[in-house]
Write an enzyme that holds these catalytic residues in place. Structure first.
Site, PDB file in Angstrom:
ATOM      1  N   CYS A   1     -19.868 -34.041  -3.592  1.00 54.30           N
ATOM      2  CA  CYS A   1     -19.685 -32.738  -4.485  1.00 54.30           C
ATOM      3  C   CYS A   1     -18.381 -32.143  -4.692  1.00 54.30           C
ATOM      4  CB  CYS A   1     -20.724 -31.822  -3.689  1.00 54.30           C
ATOM      5  SG  CYS A   1     -20.150 -31.809  -2.025  1.00 54.30           S
TER       6      CYS A   1
ATOM      7  N   HIS B   1     -17.688 -24.939  -4.009  1.00 56.59           N
ATOM      8  CA  HIS B   1     -16.569 -25.363  -3.581  1.00 56.59           C
ATOM      9  C   HIS B   1     -15.274 -25.126  -4.425  1.00 56.59           C
ATOM     10  CE1 HIS B   1     -19.219 -27.357  -1.048  1.00 56.59           C
ATOM     11  NE2 HIS B   1     -18.928 -28.819  -1.142  1.00 56.59           N
TER      12      HIS B   1
HETATM   13  N1  LIG Z   1     -25.812 -29.910  -0.129  1.00 54.32           N
HETATM   14  C1  LIG Z   1     -24.684 -30.374  -0.995  1.00 54.32           C
HETATM   15  O1  LIG Z   1     -24.142 -29.663  -1.719  1.00 54.32           O
HETATM   16  C2  LIG Z   1     -24.689 -31.796  -1.525  1.00 54.32           C
HETATM   17  C3  LIG Z   1     -23.945 -32.060  -2.455  1.00 54.32           C
HETATM   18  C4  LIG Z   1     -23.835 -33.545  -2.959  1.00 54.32           C
HETATM   19  C5  LIG Z   1     -24.835 -34.369  -2.074  1.00 54.32           C
HETATM   20  N2  LIG Z   1     -25.363 -34.137  -1.318  1.00 54.32           N
HETATM   21  C6  LIG Z   1     -26.293 -35.093  -0.290  1.00 54.32           C
HETATM   22  O2  LIG Z   1     -27.550 -34.936  -0.439  1.00 54.32           O
HETATM   23  C7  LIG Z   1     -28.338 -35.323   0.677  1.00 54.32           C
HETATM   24  C8  LIG Z   1     -29.184 -34.000   0.950  1.00 54.32           C
HETATM   25  O3  LIG Z   1     -28.451 -32.772   1.290  1.00 54.32           O
HETATM   26  P1  LIG Z   1     -29.238 -31.455   1.414  1.00 54.32           P
HETATM   27  O4  LIG Z   1     -27.689 -30.501   1.617  1.00 54.32           O
HETATM   28  O5  LIG Z   1     -30.221 -31.008   0.279  1.00 54.32           O
HETATM   29  O6  LIG Z   1     -29.772 -31.686   2.843  1.00 54.32           O
HETATM   30  P2  LIG Z   1     -31.145 -30.637   3.363  1.00 54.32           P
HETATM   31  O7  LIG Z   1     -30.942 -29.349   2.903  1.00 54.32           O
HETATM   32  O8  LIG Z   1     -30.791 -30.819   5.054  1.00 54.32           O
HETATM   33  O9  LIG Z   1     -32.143 -31.400   3.043  1.00 54.32           O
HETATM   34  C9  LIG Z   1     -32.662 -32.712   3.426  1.00 54.32           C
HETATM   35  C10 LIG Z   1     -33.984 -33.064   2.867  1.00 54.32           C
HETATM   36  O10 LIG Z   1     -34.307 -34.504   3.321  1.00 54.32           O
HETATM   37  C11 LIG Z   1     -35.589 -34.452   3.667  1.00 54.32           C
HETATM   38  N3  LIG Z   1     -35.820 -35.648   4.894  1.00 54.32           N
HETATM   39  C12 LIG Z   1     -34.896 -35.469   6.296  1.00 54.32           C
HETATM   40  N4  LIG Z   1     -35.629 -36.432   6.949  1.00 54.32           N
HETATM   41  C13 LIG Z   1     -36.173 -37.200   6.065  1.00 54.32           C
HETATM   42  C14 LIG Z   1     -37.057 -38.493   6.444  1.00 54.32           C
HETATM   43  N5  LIG Z   1     -37.093 -39.153   7.529  1.00 54.32           N
HETATM   44  N6  LIG Z   1     -37.998 -38.726   5.233  1.00 54.32           N
HETATM   45  C15 LIG Z   1     -38.021 -38.173   4.219  1.00 54.32           C
HETATM   46  N7  LIG Z   1     -37.334 -37.042   3.922  1.00 54.32           N
HETATM   47  C16 LIG Z   1     -36.632 -36.482   4.867  1.00 54.32           C
HETATM   48  C17 LIG Z   1     -35.858 -33.150   4.358  1.00 54.32           C
HETATM   49  O11 LIG Z   1     -37.001 -32.657   4.438  1.00 54.32           O
HETATM   50  P3  LIG Z   1     -37.448 -31.654   5.537  1.00 54.32           P
HETATM   51  O12 LIG Z   1     -37.497 -30.250   4.924  1.00 54.32           O
HETATM   52  O13 LIG Z   1     -39.189 -31.847   5.508  1.00 54.32           O
HETATM   53  O14 LIG Z   1     -36.987 -31.931   6.933  1.00 54.32           O
HETATM   54  C18 LIG Z   1     -35.226 -32.236   3.194  1.00 54.32           C
HETATM   55  O15 LIG Z   1     -35.990 -32.522   2.018  1.00 54.32           O
HETATM   56  C19 LIG Z   1     -27.436 -35.503   1.643  1.00 54.32           C
HETATM   57  O16 LIG Z   1     -27.190 -36.905   1.768  1.00 54.32           O
HETATM   58  C20 LIG Z   1     -26.172 -34.969   1.282  1.00 54.32           C
HETATM   59  O17 LIG Z   1     -24.981 -35.669   1.810  1.00 54.32           O
HETATM   60  C21 LIG Z   1     -25.411 -32.795  -0.659  1.00 54.32           C
END
Ligand SMILES: NC(=O)c1ccc[n+]([C@@H]2O[C@H](COP(=O)([O-])OP(=O)(O)OC[C@H]3O[C@@H](n4cnc5c(N)ncnc54)[C@H](OP(=O)(O)O)[C@@H]3O)[C@@H](O)[C@H]2O)c1
Length: 361
Positions: A130, A259
């Site tokens: 990001c 950001h």
């Molecule tokens: N946030 C950002 O700004 C951003 C930007 C670019 C990239 N990313 C990347 O995108 C990814 C997700 O980020 P996020 O911020 O959305 O994280 P998050 O809010 O913590 O959400 C994580 C998601 O993954 C699911 N999950 C976790 N463990 C799992 C498993 N074993 N099997 C299936 N689903 C599972 C969770 O489900 P539950 O709700 O059921 O736990 C939730 O839907 C990460 O790799 C992050 O580095 C994030």
């Protein structure tokens, strides 16, 4: 790819997954069937955004059967375990995690910068970090004009970049400090075993600034963080130019969404701030807000929730022959994550539609 797609979101309940669902609905992405998955604790819940609705299912091989596009946003380990399964079932994976970004067979794409790289995908396409996305959107058009030699970037990254739990942590700490009037947040946090077990950030994030992203990983051998290494390596890959030198410092700030980045760029050729403003204002996905006399420049609070990347404070770096300083702001959940992934999918589907139309002629 078909005219209307079968789509799965892996990690649909997370910050990025929920935004994906919202933007797919907002942009009326041509969906035939939508499947949603998350961890076991979310199975059975229903998610809805606009005209789109789905029940959360367990992540199994069957989820990918008949799927055209699989958005992955459930973390690196889930992508590493399941992305190849999705490809085996014929889906194109658009991965928002860091699992495959530097793999040589995986294009790393910001459509405004290097959509051409999509032609070489072998089933998995990565969407960059990001902080990298807004940076390369600004660097590319300036590079085309004046050849970027060196970049020094310092990021000011919002807590939503660390997921839903991180947002809650900032809110709880802020409330503790303000409502309960706990003056020494540092003491309270580091002496509560329950809090430290569930904590996302290593230091209080409320009323603080933390120079370590991601918060969970150890520092690399040369004391850079993973996020800093990502910004450096991904920039080289997307710009397809190993000679541009990039130095990065990534910092977490107590901001909900958006950001910000302070960027210092040294060029091989002359470029004035006025010329840079003109070039950036014409570049897709960028908006220039830069009027110092009227105190106009972008801030995260103003620009969060918007699709564009915003640039301001463009000025001469007086210490080098050809250099500029600038300030940029982009919503990490929209262009930094969900929107960029959907633009990649749109690119693939419109290309496919065009191919279909030309076949019919
Ligand atoms: N946030 C950002 O700004 C951003 C930007 C670019 C990239 N990313 C990347 O995108 C990814 C997700 O980020 P996020 O911020 O959305 O994280 P998050 O809010 O913590 O959400 C994580 C998601 O993954 C699911 N999950 C976790 N463990 C799992 C498993 N074993 N099997 C299936 N689903 C599972 C969770 O489900 P539950 O709700 O059921 O736990 C939730 O839907 C990460 O790799 C992050 O580095 C994030």
């Amino acid at each position: 790819m078909k005219h209307k797609c079968n789509v799965v979101i892996v990690g649909a309940t997370g910050v990025v997954g929920l935004e994906l669902l919202k933007i797919l609905a907002q942009r009326r992405f041509p969906i035939n069937e939508l499947r949603l998955t998350a961890s076991d604790r979310s199975i059975g819940r229903t998610l809805k955004s606009g005209h789109l609705k789905g029940n959360l299912q367990r992540l199994t091989e069957e989820v990918f059967d008949g799927v055209d596009i699989a958005f992955f946003c459930a973390g690196n380990s889930v992508s590493r375990e399941w992305a190849h399964v999705a490809v085996k079932y014929g889906a194109v994976v658009i991965d928002k995690t860091g699992a495959f970004r530097m793999d040589k067979d995986v294009p790393l794409v910001v459509p405004e910068v290097n959509a051409d790289a999509l032609r070489y995908h072998k089933g998995i396409i990565s969407s960059p970090n990001c902080s990298t996305i807004p940076l390369v959107m600004v660097l590319k058009p300036l590079h085309d004009y004046a050849r970027v030699k060196r970049v020094i970037v310092s990021t000011y990254q919002s807590v939503s970049g660390a997921g839903l739990k991180a947002i809650t942590e900032m809110e709880q700490q802020t409330l503790m400090r303000l409502k309960l009037q706990i003056p020494n947040l540092k003491f309270q946090i580091s002496h509560s075993p329950r809090a430290s077990r569930n904590r996302i950030f290593p230091y209080p994030i409320a009323f603080n600034v933390i120079p370590q992203i991601p918060q969970s990983n150890a520092f690399c051998a040369d004391d850079y963080t993973d996020e800093e290494v990502k910004v450096i390596n991904e920039t080289g890959k997307i710009m397809n130019n190993k000679s541009i030198r990039v130095s990065a410092t990534c910092v977490r700030v107590p901001v909900y969404h958006g950001h910000s980045e302070s960027v210092n760029i040294e060029f091989a050729r002359p470029i004035t701030p006025a010329k840079a403003r003109q070039i950036l204002a014409k570049s897709p996905g960028l908006k220039v807000i830069d009027n110092p006399a009227r105190q106009l420049y972008p801030t995260a609070a103003e620009e969060a929730g918007k699709d564009d990347v915003f640039v301001g404070r463009i000025r001469v770096d007086r210490t080098v022959k050809h250099g500029l300083n600038l300030w940029l702001v982009g919503d990490n959940i929209r262009k930094g994550a969900a929107l960029n992934a959907i633009q990649i999918a749109e690119y693939l589907t419109t290309k496919a539609q065009r191919a279909l139309r030309s076949q019919r002629k």
